[in-house]
Design a protein around this motif. Structure first.
Motif, PDB file in Angstrom:
ATOM      1  N   LYS A  64      52.430  42.142  37.695  1.00 48.23           N
ATOM      2  CA  LYS A  64      52.072  43.510  37.305  1.00 48.23           C
ATOM      3  C   LYS A  64      50.585  43.623  36.973  1.00 48.23           C
ATOM      4  O   LYS A  64      49.941  44.634  37.261  1.00 48.23           O
ATOM      5  CB  LYS A  64      52.908  43.933  36.092  1.00 48.23           C
ATOM      6  CG  LYS A  64      52.633  45.355  35.629  1.00 48.23           C
ATOM      7  CD  LYS A  64      53.463  45.717  34.412  1.00 48.23           C
ATOM      8  CE  LYS A  64      53.084  47.102  33.899  1.00 48.23           C
ATOM      9  NZ  LYS A  64      53.868  47.467  32.687  1.00 48.23           N
ATOM     10  N   TYR A  65      50.026  42.578  36.350  1.00 49.07           N
ATOM     11  CA  TYR A  65      48.622  42.612  35.948  1.00 49.07           C
ATOM     12  C   TYR A  65      47.712  41.880  36.947  1.00 49.07           C
ATOM     13  O   TYR A  65      46.561  41.576  36.645  1.00 49.07           O
ATOM     14  CB  TYR A  65      48.467  42.033  34.539  1.00 49.07           C
ATOM     15  CG  TYR A  65      49.049  42.963  33.494  1.00 49.07           C
ATOM     16  CD1 TYR A  65      48.260  43.931  32.886  1.00 49.07           C
ATOM     17  CD2 TYR A  65      50.399  42.905  33.161  1.00 49.07           C
ATOM     18  CE1 TYR A  65      48.804  44.818  31.955  1.00 49.07           C
ATOM     19  CE2 TYR A  65      50.949  43.788  32.230  1.00 49.07           C
ATOM     20  CZ  TYR A  65      50.148  44.733  31.631  1.00 49.07           C
ATOM     21  OH  TYR A  65      50.696  45.614  30.719  1.00 49.07           O
ATOM     22  N   ASN A  66      48.271  41.630  38.138  1.00 50.03           N
ATOM     23  CA  ASN A  66      47.485  41.061  39.257  1.00 50.03           C
ATOM     24  C   ASN A  66      46.746  39.774  38.912  1.00 50.03           C
ATOM     25  O   ASN A  66      45.583  39.584  39.283  1.00 50.03           O
ATOM     26  CB  ASN A  66      46.486  42.099  39.776  1.00 50.03           C
ATOM     27  CG  ASN A  66      47.183  43.313  40.356  1.00 50.03           C
ATOM     28  OD1 ASN A  66      48.151  43.183  41.099  1.00 50.03           O
ATOM     29  ND2 ASN A  66      46.718  44.504  40.005  1.00 50.03           N
ATOM     30  N   ILE A  67      47.424  38.878  38.212  1.00 49.91           N
ATOM     31  CA  ILE A  67      46.822  37.576  37.935  1.00 49.91           C
ATOM     32  C   ILE A  67      46.732  36.771  39.231  1.00 49.91           C
ATOM     33  O   ILE A  67      47.707  36.628  39.961  1.00 49.91           O
ATOM     34  CB  ILE A  67      47.651  36.795  36.882  1.00 49.91           C
ATOM     35  CG1 ILE A  67      47.414  37.362  35.494  1.00 49.91           C
ATOM     36  CG2 ILE A  67      47.308  35.316  36.903  1.00 49.91           C
ATOM     37  CD1 ILE A  67      46.063  37.020  34.885  1.00 49.91           C
ATOM     38  N   ASP A  68      45.555  36.299  39.531  1.00 46.23           N
ATOM     39  CA  ASP A  68      45.297  35.479  40.708  1.00 46.23           C
ATOM     40  C   ASP A  68      44.984  34.065  40.228  1.00 46.23           C
ATOM     41  O   ASP A  68      43.939  33.822  39.635  1.00 46.23           O
ATOM     42  CB  ASP A  68      44.115  36.066  41.481  1.00 46.23           C
ATOM     43  CG  ASP A  68      43.773  35.253  42.726  1.00 46.23           C
ATOM     44  OD1 ASP A  68      44.326  34.150  42.896  1.00 46.23           O
ATOM     45  OD2 ASP A  68      42.935  35.721  43.515  1.00 46.23           O
ATOM     46  N   TYR A  69      45.910  33.138  40.463  1.00 48.70           N
ATOM     47  CA  TYR A  69      45.738  31.809  39.892  1.00 48.70           C
ATOM     48  C   TYR A  69      44.535  31.062  40.466  1.00 48.70           C
ATOM     49  O   TYR A  69      44.059  30.097  39.876  1.00 48.70           O
ATOM     50  CB  TYR A  69      47.018  30.970  40.059  1.00 48.70           C
ATOM     51  CG  TYR A  69      47.417  30.670  41.483  1.00 48.70           C
ATOM     52  CD1 TYR A  69      46.951  29.547  42.136  1.00 48.70           C
ATOM     53  CD2 TYR A  69      48.302  31.511  42.166  1.00 48.70           C
ATOM     54  CE1 TYR A  69      47.318  29.263  43.425  1.00 48.70           C
ATOM     55  CE2 TYR A  69      48.685  31.236  43.463  1.00 48.70           C
ATOM     56  CZ  TYR A  69      48.197  30.113  44.090  1.00 48.70           C
ATOM     57  OH  TYR A  69      48.566  29.839  45.374  1.00 48.70           O
ATOM     58  N   ARG A  70      43.995  31.506  41.596  1.00 43.32           N
ATOM     59  CA  ARG A  70      42.823  30.842  42.167  1.00 43.32           C
ATOM     60  C   ARG A  70      41.509  31.408  41.632  1.00 43.32           C
ATOM     61  O   ARG A  70      40.457  30.804  41.808  1.00 43.32           O
ATOM     62  CB  ARG A  70      42.837  30.976  43.689  1.00 43.32           C
ATOM     63  CG  ARG A  70      44.055  30.366  44.332  1.00 43.32           C
ATOM     64  CD  ARG A  70      43.873  30.339  45.825  1.00 43.32           C
ATOM     65  NE  ARG A  70      45.149  30.138  46.498  1.00 43.32           N
ATOM     66  CZ  ARG A  70      45.264  29.926  47.796  1.00 43.32           C
ATOM     67  NH1 ARG A  70      44.189  29.909  48.542  1.00 43.32           N
ATOM     68  NH2 ARG A  70      46.440  29.760  48.339  1.00 43.32           N
ATOM     69  N   MET A  71      41.584  32.589  41.037  1.00 42.08           N
ATOM     70  CA  MET A  71      40.364  33.251  40.569  1.00 42.08           C
ATOM     71  C   MET A  71      40.311  33.421  39.055  1.00 42.08           C
ATOM     72  O   MET A  71      39.237  33.494  38.468  1.00 42.08           O
ATOM     73  CB  MET A  71      40.245  34.647  41.202  1.00 42.08           C
ATOM     74  CG  MET A  71      39.933  34.634  42.679  1.00 42.08           C
ATOM     75  SD  MET A  71      38.207  34.238  43.026  1.00 42.08           S
ATOM     76  CE  MET A  71      37.412  35.763  42.549  1.00 42.08           C
ATOM     77  N   ASP A  72      41.469  33.504  38.412  1.00 36.11           N
ATOM     78  CA  ASP A  72      41.528  33.905  37.000  1.00 36.11           C
ATOM     79  C   ASP A  72      41.684  32.743  36.029  1.00 36.11           C
ATOM     80  O   ASP A  72      41.802  32.960  34.820  1.00 36.11           O
ATOM     81  CB  ASP A  72      42.688  34.897  36.785  1.00 36.11           C
ATOM     82  CG  ASP A  72      42.494  36.178  37.581  1.00 36.11           C
ATOM     83  OD1 ASP A  72      41.325  36.515  37.854  1.00 36.11           O
ATOM     84  OD2 ASP A  72      43.492  36.838  37.937  1.00 36.11           O
ATOM     85  N   PHE A  73      41.686  31.519  36.546  1.00 40.30           N
ATOM     86  CA  PHE A  73      41.831  30.343  35.689  1.00 40.30           C
ATOM     87  C   PHE A  73      40.587  29.465  35.757  1.00 40.30           C
ATOM     88  O   PHE A  73      40.026  29.257  36.829  1.00 40.30           O
ATOM     89  CB  PHE A  73      43.043  29.502  36.105  1.00 40.30           C
ATOM     90  CG  PHE A  73      44.359  30.095  35.676  1.00 40.30           C
ATOM     91  CD1 PHE A  73      44.994  29.649  34.527  1.00 40.30           C
ATOM     92  CD2 PHE A  73      44.952  31.109  36.412  1.00 40.30           C
ATOM     93  CE1 PHE A  73      46.202  30.190  34.125  1.00 40.30           C
ATOM     94  CE2 PHE A  73      46.162  31.659  36.025  1.00 40.30           C
ATOM     95  CZ  PHE A  73      46.791  31.207  34.864  1.00 40.30           C
ATOM     96  N   GLU A  74      40.205  28.964  34.603  1.00 37.22           N
ATOM     97  CA  GLU A  74      39.109  27.996  34.550  1.00 37.22           C
ATOM     98  C   GLU A  74      39.607  26.627  34.998  1.00 37.22           C
ATOM     99  O   GLU A  74      38.923  25.874  35.672  1.00 37.22           O
ATOM    100  CB  GLU A  74      38.577  27.907  33.115  1.00 37.22           C
ATOM    101  CG  GLU A  74      37.436  26.949  32.947  1.00 37.22           C
ATOM    102  CD  GLU A  74      37.110  26.723  31.483  1.00 37.22           C
ATOM    103  OE1 GLU A  74      36.845  25.568  31.124  1.00 37.22           O
ATOM    104  OE2 GLU A  74      37.134  27.693  30.713  1.00 37.22           O
ATOM    105  N   ASP A  75      40.838  26.298  34.584  1.00 34.28           N
ATOM    106  CA  ASP A  75      41.520  25.076  34.994  1.00 34.28           C
ATOM    107  C   ASP A  75      43.015  25.361  34.912  1.00 34.28           C
ATOM    108  O   ASP A  75      43.419  26.518  34.814  1.00 34.28           O
ATOM    109  CB  ASP A  75      41.102  23.880  34.124  1.00 34.28           C
ATOM    110  CG  ASP A  75      41.249  24.175  32.637  1.00 34.28           C
ATOM    111  OD1 ASP A  75      42.212  24.890  32.261  1.00 34.28           O
ATOM    112  OD2 ASP A  75      40.422  23.709  31.842  1.00 34.28           O
ATOM    113  N   LYS A  76      43.841  24.337  34.930  1.00 32.66           N
ATOM    114  CA  LYS A  76      45.285  24.576  34.920  1.00 32.66           C
ATOM    115  C   LYS A  76      45.807  25.113  33.588  1.00 32.66           C
ATOM    116  O   LYS A  76      46.926  25.591  33.495  1.00 32.66           O
ATOM    117  CB  LYS A  76      46.031  23.274  35.264  1.00 32.66           C
ATOM    118  CG  LYS A  76      45.841  22.841  36.700  1.00 32.66           C
ATOM    119  CD  LYS A  76      46.709  21.631  37.017  1.00 32.66           C
ATOM    120  CE  LYS A  76      46.495  21.178  38.452  1.00 32.66           C
ATOM    121  NZ  LYS A  76      47.380  20.050  38.821  1.00 32.66           N
TER     122      LYS A  76
END
Length: 381
Positions: free
Chosen positions: A272-284
């Motif tokens: 719903k909040y369009n989290i993109d795991y390749r763009m929105d994370f510094e690490d895991k």
């Protein structure tokens, strides 16, 4: 009589000497051993807060009070700190609630499952910048910390550890935290979540992850303390590809329902909040500035839905928040621009990804069922 006066003068001198040791120790504490120093101003100033966000580094980097302010006009502070443990959070909240009177306290989910050994250096670093009061001594006496003589002396008289800091006195380095949210100046990619991580992450299960007894004890202490002060307690399920799982979700949901605690798991709303795991994370483990903005929108929506807080954006007494937001936003844009430059990857819709995973799972189950029926038919013939 003269001897009595001399004795009283001696006692007075000793008291003044120790008070000065404490005061100068506080002054000489390094202004930037870590991000923690800048958070602890909230223990000394009256911010008229609507909420407090507490927890470890996930919370530290995950919730931005300034974005929530801009969305809602609600005031808050993020006291999350690196390597925080739930028992340290308990005492931090106990101390801060002597000065602040929020309506909500948000706690990061990672604290509840964290079992790493206590880092005494970070603990002292966190604590020595707080006001000295009875909460300090209660914490120092808690057996969970296993403090030795050095720890006691260092905590009460930090001057013995920082006596060389007079060289740097007055040289306060620039810092871009605003109301406690830590946005890194340099966005270096360590090891972001991969497609493989995403496919395994948050898969539904009936399993329940066991919560450490000590963590349960201090979670219930926090809950009791907040109930007594009529503060709403909310646990936030933070995105974490390293340690979080659906089994962990089930465990927190179970203990929350049992103890009348609100549990908001952001992992269920990442699509719903369009989290993109390749763009929105510094690490895991940690969200970066882009991810923090989205998680903060989630918290904003929750607070607005409760309808019990006042929008202060046009209030003359809170115009410093609008001013600080402009400063924060300027730096945030600079940092997120760097993030985008460093991470040239296609955008991924997490919700669609989860649907694909479920479809694959169904196909596998159908194939297994078909194979079982085939084997049974073979046995018959």
């Amino acid at each position: 009589m003269k001897n009595k006066i001399k004795f009283l003068n001696l006692i007075l001198f000793i008291l003044i000497f120790f008070v000065l040791l404490i005061i100068f120790g506080k002054i000489l504490i390094p202004k930037k051993v870590s991000d923690i120093y800048y958070k602890n101003e909230v223990y000394y100033r009256d911010y008229d807060l609507d909420y407090i966000a507490a927890g470890c580094s996930e919370m530290n980097r995950g919730i931005s009070p300034m974005f929530i302010w801009n969305d809602t006009g609600y005031t808050g502070y993020n006291i999350g700190a690196s390597a925080e443990r739930i028992y340290t959070t308990y005492y931090s909240l106990k101390s801060i609630l002597k000065y602040q009177n929020p309506k909500y306290v948000f706690l990061s989910s990672e604290l509840i499952h964290m079992t790493y050994p206590l880092n005494k250096h970070l603990l002292r670093e966190n604590w020595e910048r707080k006001p000295i009061n009875e909460v300090n001594f209660e914490m120092l006496g808690d057996k969970i910390y296993n403090f030795d003589t050095y720890d006691y002396i260092h905590s009460i008289f930090p001057i013995f550890a920082y006596h060389q800091e007079w060289k740097h006195f007055g040289k306060i380095p620039s810092n871009h935290e605003t109301r406690g949210h830590y946005v890194k100046a340099k966005s270096k990619v360590k090891k972001q979540p991969s497609d493989k991580d995403a496919k395994k992450y948050f898969k539904k299960t009936d399993k329940v992850k066991k919560i450490n007894d000590i963590n349960i004890e201090y979670l219930l202490k926090i809950n009791k303390m907040l109930k007594e002060k009529n503060i709403k307690f909310v646990i936030v399920g933070m995105p974490n590809f390293q340690t979080y799982s659906y089994a962990a979700h089930n465990a927190i949901k179970e203990i929350s329902e049992k103890n009348d605690i609100t549990f908001l798991d952001f992992n269920e709303y990442m699509g719903k909040y369009n989290i993109d795991y390749r763009m929105d994370f510094e690490d895991k483990t940690h969200l970066n500035g882009l991810g923090a903005k989205k998680l903060s929108s989630f918290i904003s929506d929750y607070l607005k839905s409760q309808g019990d807080l006042k929008d202060k954006r046009k209030d003359e007494n809170f115009q410093n928040w609008n001013k600080d937001y402009k400063t924060y936003l300027k730096y945030y844009k600079k940092v997120t621009k760097n993030i985008k430059k460093n991470k040239k990857t296609k955008e991924v819709n997490v919700e669609k990804l989860m649907d694909i995973i479920e479809e694959k799972k169904e196909k596998i189950e159908k194939k297994k069922t078909k194979n079982k029926i085939g084997r049974k038919i073979e046995k018959v013939f």
